[in-house]
Design an enzyme around this catalytic site. Sequence first.
Site, PDB file in Angstrom:
ATOM      1  N   ASP A 110       0.710  -1.138  -0.126  1.00  0.00           N
ATOM      2  CA  ASP A 110       0.145  -0.041  -0.050  1.00  0.00           C
ATOM      3  C   ASP A 110       0.874   1.302   0.154  1.00  0.00           C
ATOM      4  O   ASP A 110       0.611   2.157  -0.510  1.00  0.00           O
ATOM      5  CB  ASP A 110      -0.998   0.164   1.045  1.00  0.00           C
ATOM      6  CG  ASP A 110      -2.147  -1.075   1.113  1.00  0.00           C
ATOM      7  OD1 ASP A 110      -2.468  -1.357  -0.090  1.00  0.00           O
ATOM      8  OD2 ASP A 110      -2.914  -1.373   2.184  1.00  0.00           O
TER       9      ASP A 110
ATOM     10  N   ALA B 219      -5.690   2.322   8.386  1.00  0.00           N
ATOM     11  CA  ALA B 219      -4.116   2.488   8.622  1.00  0.00           C
ATOM     12  C   ALA B 219      -3.939   2.920   9.902  1.00  0.00           C
ATOM     13  O   ALA B 219      -4.274   2.613  11.024  1.00  0.00           O
ATOM     14  CB  ALA B 219      -3.772   3.374   7.446  1.00  0.00           C
TER      15      ALA B 219
ATOM     16  N   GLN C  39       5.117   9.345   4.799  1.00  0.00           N
ATOM     17  CA  GLN C  39       6.299   9.475   3.718  1.00  0.00           C
ATOM     18  C   GLN C  39       6.875  10.713   3.659  1.00  0.00           C
ATOM     19  O   GLN C  39       8.047  10.850   3.204  1.00  0.00           O
ATOM     20  CB  GLN C  39       5.811   8.734   2.368  1.00  0.00           C
ATOM     21  CG  GLN C  39       5.406   7.345   2.507  1.00  0.00           C
ATOM     22  CD  GLN C  39       4.842   6.659   1.322  1.00  0.00           C
ATOM     23  OE1 GLN C  39       4.566   7.612   0.133  1.00  0.00           O
ATOM     24  NE2 GLN C  39       4.600   5.491   1.058  1.00  0.00           N
TER      25      GLN C  39
END
Length: 293
Positions: free
Chosen positions: A72, A188, A247
């Site tokens: 993912d 998540a 990220q």
Amino acid sequence: MESFRNIGLIGRLGSKKVIDTLKALIRYLEDQGVNIILDEKIAEVMPGHGRQVAKQSRMGESCDLVIVVGGDGSLLGAARSLAQSHVPVLGVNRGNLGFLTDITPAEIEEKVGEVLAGRYAVDTRFLLDVTVKRDGEPIAESTALNDCVLHPGKATRMIEFELYIEGQFVYTQRSDGLIVSTPTGSTAYALSGGGPIMHPRLDALVLVPMFPHTLSSRPIVVDGSSELKLVISERNETYPSISCDGQMNIALAPGDTVTIHKKPHKLKLLHPLDYDFYRTCREKLGWGTKLGE
């Protein structure tokens, strides 16, 4: 139904399994007579590939479809790069959970073949735009498909901040931070923080406090088109950060403001026709099946 003649391939770096799957996918696509375009980063670790190469951010200009091989996380990165171009994205799972990348390597010929034949489901997911201002001037911007997370950064101290929704003051909070999640990201980090699971088609955001210094702070679900503003208190002695999809990371200073709102461009995600969100939850989260099974 669309005709996919130019197909871009993106893969997670550092994994032999991903490279093996990409090679198998290339062989299959060659047999189907489509033009293959490789992401430049993955092309570097596949010497002698003999294929057209493009930057990930430019694939939307030349591709009719992009296939992401990885987990993912790989698809999250591709989504931020490709959402603005409206190119559809298909995921092949070589990661762990695989909420977004739902085709297994063993199913490539069957499931990718169905997509090429026009048998697929289209799923649109909205993203979030994040803007950080210092003294009223923008200093950083980012995008997220899953979530934006205010967190202490390198320190292990609580953050004090104010939350505004659509210009209305909500609260001042001292905590380890705040998770602002889309429905896509609700399975998540927000789930780990005690937030609710939201169906991907919902137009909503969930705000999950992280270890708040109060017993009354609870997750809040708000309209997906809401504009959120976080004001970092001047009293903070540490410099927190805000991350996008885990990220992209932006360092903040006391007094900074963070504005979060829906991105005008959506991700066009493709699934096999038998895709079932609730079945995915059962398989990935270990939900129980029918009594007696």
